[in-house]
Each structure stands twice: as C-alpha cells, then as structure tokens.
Scaffold this active site. Structure first.
Site, PDB file in Angstrom:
ATOM      1  N   ASP A 166       0.816  -1.211   0.000  1.00 44.64           N
ATOM      2  CA  ASP A 166       0.000   0.000   0.000  1.00 44.64           C
ATOM      3  C   ASP A 166       0.850   1.262   0.000  1.00 44.64           C
ATOM      4  O   ASP A 166       0.454   2.288  -0.564  1.00 44.64           O
ATOM      5  CB  ASP A 166      -0.931   0.008   1.215  1.00 44.64           C
TER       6      ASP A 166
ATOM      7  N   ASP B   4      -1.018  -5.342   4.436  1.00 46.41           N
ATOM      8  CA  ASP B   4      -2.352  -4.774   4.628  1.00 46.41           C
ATOM      9  C   ASP B   4      -3.526  -5.624   4.155  1.00 46.41           C
ATOM     10  O   ASP B   4      -4.487  -5.819   4.883  1.00 46.41           O
ATOM     11  CB  ASP B   4      -2.422  -3.411   3.947  1.00 46.41           C
TER      12      ASP B   4
ATOM     13  N   SER C  90      -5.059   5.139   5.524  1.00 45.16           N
ATOM     14  CA  SER C  90      -3.975   4.243   5.889  1.00 45.16           C
ATOM     15  C   SER C  90      -3.947   4.089   7.400  1.00 45.16           C
ATOM     16  O   SER C  90      -4.358   4.986   8.138  1.00 45.16           O
ATOM     17  CB  SER C  90      -2.650   4.834   5.401  1.00 45.16           C
TER      18      SER C  90
END
Length: 616
Positions: free
Chosen positions: A81, A123, A517
């Site tokens: 990510d 993630d 995030s």
C-alpha cells in the site's frame, strides 16, 4: 466422521491420473493416506513485509512433513500500500483482498487440500487469507512475517524514532531541507517486516491473535528476531495435530469458525479499540465476519467503542512507541490481560493452541506468567541493523516494560483515555456510519465545525492542500472514492500527511467515503456510508456548507435543511445516467476494476461483494 478432503484425489482407481500427477510433485504411495496441508505463502520482492518470506514456507513445510502431513506450498499476490499510495496504483489495493481470498479458495478447493498454514503480513494479505479461511472452514493457523524495526536517526542532536509516515510528511514539508528529508527517508524503513507502527498490517496481525487463529507473539515479535522462527516451527507441527483432530476424531473445535466465534470477533474489536488500531480493521473484520456467517455489524462496533478505553498508544498516534515497544510490554496478550482484568472480554473462547483465554493469559501474560522462557521471548528487541533477512538477530531488552501506569500498555486505572481508539459516528450524510481513529485526534478538535471544501478525487484534494487553497478551519471533503466510486476505496494517507506538512494537522478535518492508511492520524473521518456513488448524501455536500463533528457524542452533521438536501437530491437524480458520478474527473478505470465496482458494497458492509447480485 469426515474423511480427508484430499482422499478425493488420492484414492480409487478412477483417480489414477490425479495420483500420477501427485507423484510428479514428489509424493509416494506412503503419502496418499496423509493429510495434504496447503502452505499459503505470500512472498514477493515488491513488499518489505514479504521480501523475507521465500524460505519460511519451506520451514513450515518441513515441520508439516516431519509431523506426518504432506505440505504443498503456493503463493498469493501481495500489494504494498505504501508504494501504491498517491497514484492510480492505490485503486487496486482493496480489490486485491477479494482476489487473494478467491485465489486461496481456488487453489485449496481445486486440489482438495485438508488444511492450511497462512503466511501473511501486510495490509490486504492477512484479511484476504482470513476471509478465505473462514469461507473454507478447514483447519488453519496464521503466522505472519512480523513487524519491521522502527527507524532511528539523529536530528538536532537527538536520536528519534521514525517510520514511513515521517518520511512522507517531511518529504512534503517545504520547511524541511533536502538533506534532512533524505536522511529521514533513508532511516525510516530499516528492515524487512510490516511497517513499524500500529498501521493496518500490524493491527490485523494482532487481531488474528485475539481471534484465536495465531499464536501468542504473532502480532508483535519482530521479523528480524531469531525468536520468531519458533512461531513458524510450531505452526507446522500444530497444524498437523489440528487436522488429525478434525478428520480423525471429528473434533469440530479445530475449525476456524468455531475458534473465531462471535465472542472472539467481539474480543478482537475490543482489542482494536483499546490499542488504537487502523480504521481499515473495521472493514476487514466486517468482511471476515460475513465469510464466517457471523452477525457482526457496525452496530456491534459502535457499542464496543462506547465502553472500551484506550490502553495502548503507538505510532502514528505517538512517536514514543512502535511495535517493538508493544512487544516489550507483553504484546497482544499484555493488552488482552489488562482488558480481561477490566472485565471487558469474553472468556469462553479458545485459540489454535487449544487454550482458553484464561489459560492463555496465565501462560503468556507477562503480568501473570511464571515462565521465564515467555518473559525472555517478550524481551526480544531490535538490533538497529539494516537487513532483509528474517531471524537475523537475537538482541534483547534488559528488562520488560511492565509499568502499567506510565508504560506503553496501561491498566484500566491509568488508561490513555476512557474512550477507546476508534469511534463510529452517525449523521445526516453518514446514515450508516463512518469511522474515526480517535487515538490520533488531538483533544482540542474532538468537536469541530467548519466550512466544506469539496473535491471529487484524492488528486484534486492534494493539489489544493499543497497549493494553499485549504486553510485552518476547513473541512476537506473527498468523495467518489468509495469501493464503487473510486473504484477501490483509496487510502487518503497523502492528503492527511500533507495537511500535517502544511501545519494544518490540528486545524482542519478531512472526511471521505474512501478510507485511511493505518498511518493516518488527525481528524480524519472515513468510510462514510452510503458512499456517494451509491446515492449517499455525502454526494450532496457543496462548498461552504458547514459541517459539525462531535466525536464525544458520536455525531456528524451537515448543517443544511432537509428541504435543501431534498432539492439537491432531486437535481442529482435529474442527471440521469450521470447521477451520483463525479462531474469533472477524468480517470482511467480498467475492466478489472469495473468488475470489482459492479459488485462492491459500501464500507459499512465491509466493502465486500453484494451477494444478492449473484443470487446469494
């Protein structure tokens, strides 16, 4: 009693062809009565959290075979990510979760594997594998690659801890010199492993412990430390025991849906709130619960968020502590121990070791255990040496952090705050809720009101922030970035980081139907549901509208009359085929992403596929 699934391909004359192919992989007659266990790896050289996993699948496989199983390894994809952030690559991150889940299902069902060891880390990989595990409901153990060591560098004659977010903020801050920015960049991510704060990857790996699907230490023991090797060795041995218990003794307690029960999901969410985990975990737990056919919703999360205090504070909410410090304080089990003493956990749950919660705490909680080996494991610390190698060092802290009044993990009496680290807000443009990571919000802006600055893409918002068009007091609204509208529900780490770099981190709010995030902090409110592309009222906000945010009372309100909103909705619907789409956004969307968008639900449903469209 269930027979081994793999017997479908290994027994009977009509399976001669399948056996011939199995033989070509190295199997012999002696193997055809053994359980076939999939080692689901996710090695890639693209991702620091996965760059060290190549040999770890083999390590697990050797233990499986020594314990009487047959190990067969395959890989899933893994998106970084951080590298995908800030450009079109981020459109692919969340959709990759569904691809990972599906690919695991495809491989395991196509080859009739009996059980799995999932080697995940970053993630979307842990959530994707978790969804697949609960969908398949065969014995499974998770063992992740482990956290990265925190970066360290000397600035202004002080040694400071760093992580990825620091590099991003300083890189965008015009007041920071090129040399300092370069120094921070080179120091922020020193080793293999998942980024060193309580970001999404580490949050999810901690939650697998609370769900009971991984071993104590999984969420916090550093990727570089030699002690982590034992988790992989144990996983290989233990999965064979679980597999034989289910298939040979009809013991359904070995199945993931019986371990990760609703009570376990509630414990996992309680942990998440107490440790100030990433808001992305809400998406992933909701999605995993649906795969497990558990009735676990935003309403459950809201109820928990109102009673669970914050007992742990880690980067990005503070620079004092990173995952290596959480581990020194007792890791996930240390936090669970404090939650248990506060009466906030369901105790009637078990983990993959077969231990109940009280038994797990007695053995692994550093405040209770008499086991010196356990205490020694939690003293495993960083070496401060750049490396991409797993298990490459054996440094230890001199002492544990067992200070529950002033340390990294706190007791209820000394909680960082009586309110937990995550909250669900509701209002007239978030009827189905939205999420804020309260752990990262300064107390001075828990209540906030300001005029909207509306953008229909992350790119436009970033340009406005860096161009000085966003000023103190503004509420930045980024819409049409949800699961369907993006598509892909981009993370907004760059806008929040750039607000900080422009000195607006405590002076502005950011609201989006996208997500954030795990590295995000500040007054950042995401997952607004329904999203704009699904007709959500966030699509009706106009520049200058006042928006009031009230975190203590769990409210968020667009201060526009119902009549005016109705008129705006009528005007939006009058756009026909263009209704609920951005007016001035040019974005190339691939066929793969359009396929994802066609089935995607809003964030309050976990951004999973709409099964009703598939007859499910």
């Amino acid at each position: 009693m269930p027979k081994y699934r793999s017997a479908t391909t290994t027994h009977g004359r009509n399976m001669a062809g399948a056996r011939a192919l199995w033989r070509a992989t190295g199997m012999t007659d002696a193997d055809f009565g053994k359980p076939i266990i999939a080692v689901v790896n996710s090695f890639t050289q693209f991702v620091p959290g996965h760059v060290h996993l190549r040999d770890l699948g083999k390590l697990v496989a050797e233990q499986i075979e020594a314990a009487g199983g047959v190990a067969k390894e395959f890989n899933t994809i893994a998106v970084d990510d951080g590298i995908a952030m800030g450009h079109g690559g981020m459109l692919y991150s969340l959709p990759s979760r569904e691809l990972i889940a599906d690919s695991v299902e495809y491989m395991v069902n196509a080859h009739c594997a009996d059980a799995m060891v999932c080697i995940s880390n970053c993630d979307k990989i842990t959530p994707g594998m978790l969804m697949a595990s609960l969908r398949l409901n065969i014995p499974v153990i998770f063992v992740s690659g482990g956290p990265m060591e925190a970066g360290k560098t000397k600035l202004s004659d002080q040694i400071i801890k760093l992580d990825l977010v620091d590099a991003m903020i300083q890189g965008a801050d015009p007041k920071v010199s090129d040399s300092q920015s370069d120094q921070v960049e080179r120091s922020a991510c020193p080793t293999c492993g998942s980024c060193s704060g309580m970001f999404t990857a580490n949050s999810m790996n901690c939650l697998t412990e609370a769900l009971g699907l991984s071993q104590p230490g999984n969420g916090s023991l550093l990727a570089t430390h030699s002690d982590r090797k034992q988790l992989f060795l144990n996983a290989g041995k233990r999965i064979v025991e679980l597999t034989k218990r289910y298939y040979e003794q009809n013991d359904e307690s070995a199945l993931p849906r019986n371990i990760a029960s609703k009570a376990a999901f509630e414990n996992a969410m309680t942990l998440d709130i107490a440790m100030g985990g990433s808001t992305n975990t809400v998406l992933h737990l909701l999605a995993a619960a649906q795969e497990a056919e558990i009735d676990f919703t935003m309403s459950d999360i809201d109820k928990l968020s109102r009673k669970v205090p914050q007992l742990c504070k880690v980067a990005p909410s503070t620079q004092k502590y990173h995952m290596e410090d959480v581990h020194r304080a007792g890791g996930v089990i240390g936090i669970l121990g404090e939650l248990d003493r506060a009466g906030l956990l369901n105790r009637d749950v078990k983990n993959v070791l077969g231990l109940t919660l009280p038994q797990t705490l007695e053995q692994y909680d550093v405040m209770l255990t008499q086991d010196d080996a356990v205490k020694n494991m939690f003293r495993a610390g960083p070496a401060g040496i750049r490396t991409t190698q797993a298990f490459s060092q054996d440094c230890r802290w001199d002492t544990l952090d067992d200070d529950r009044a002033n340390g990294c993990i706190r007791s209820l009496e000394y909680a960082y705050s009586k309110d937990g680290g995550l909250a669900v807000l509701y209002g007239n443009f978030a009827e189905n809720g939205c999420i804020v990571k309260t752990a990262g919000v300064d107390d001075s802006i828990l209540k906030f009101i300001g005029p909207a600055k509306v953008y229909e893409s992350q790119d436009d918002a970033v340009e406005a922030i860096l161009g000085g068009k966003v000023v103190a007091g503004d509420v930045v609204v980024i819409r049409y970035e949800g699961p369907k509208g993006g598509p892909g529900m981009q993370e907004m780490l760059y806008p929040t980081s750039f607000l900080k770099s422009m000195g607006l981190g405590k002076a502005c709010a950011l609201i989006t139907d996208g997500r954030f995030s795990g590295g995000t902090s500040g007054l950042s409110i995401g997952h607004v549901s329904p999203e704009a592309a699904s007709g959500g009222s966030i699509g009706l906000i106009e520049d200058g509208d006042l928006i009031a945010i009230d975190i203590p009372n769990r409210g968020i309100q667009l201060q526009v009359s119902d009549a005016e909103l109705a008129a705006r909705r009528e005007a939006q619907e009058a756009r026909g085929d263009k209704a609920w789409t951005p007016k001035n956004r040019e974005r190339q969307v691939s066929f793969a992403l359009r396929a994802y968008a066609s089935l995607a639900t809003s964030a309050d449903k976990g951004a999973v596929r709409d099964k009703s469209k598939l007859g499910g």
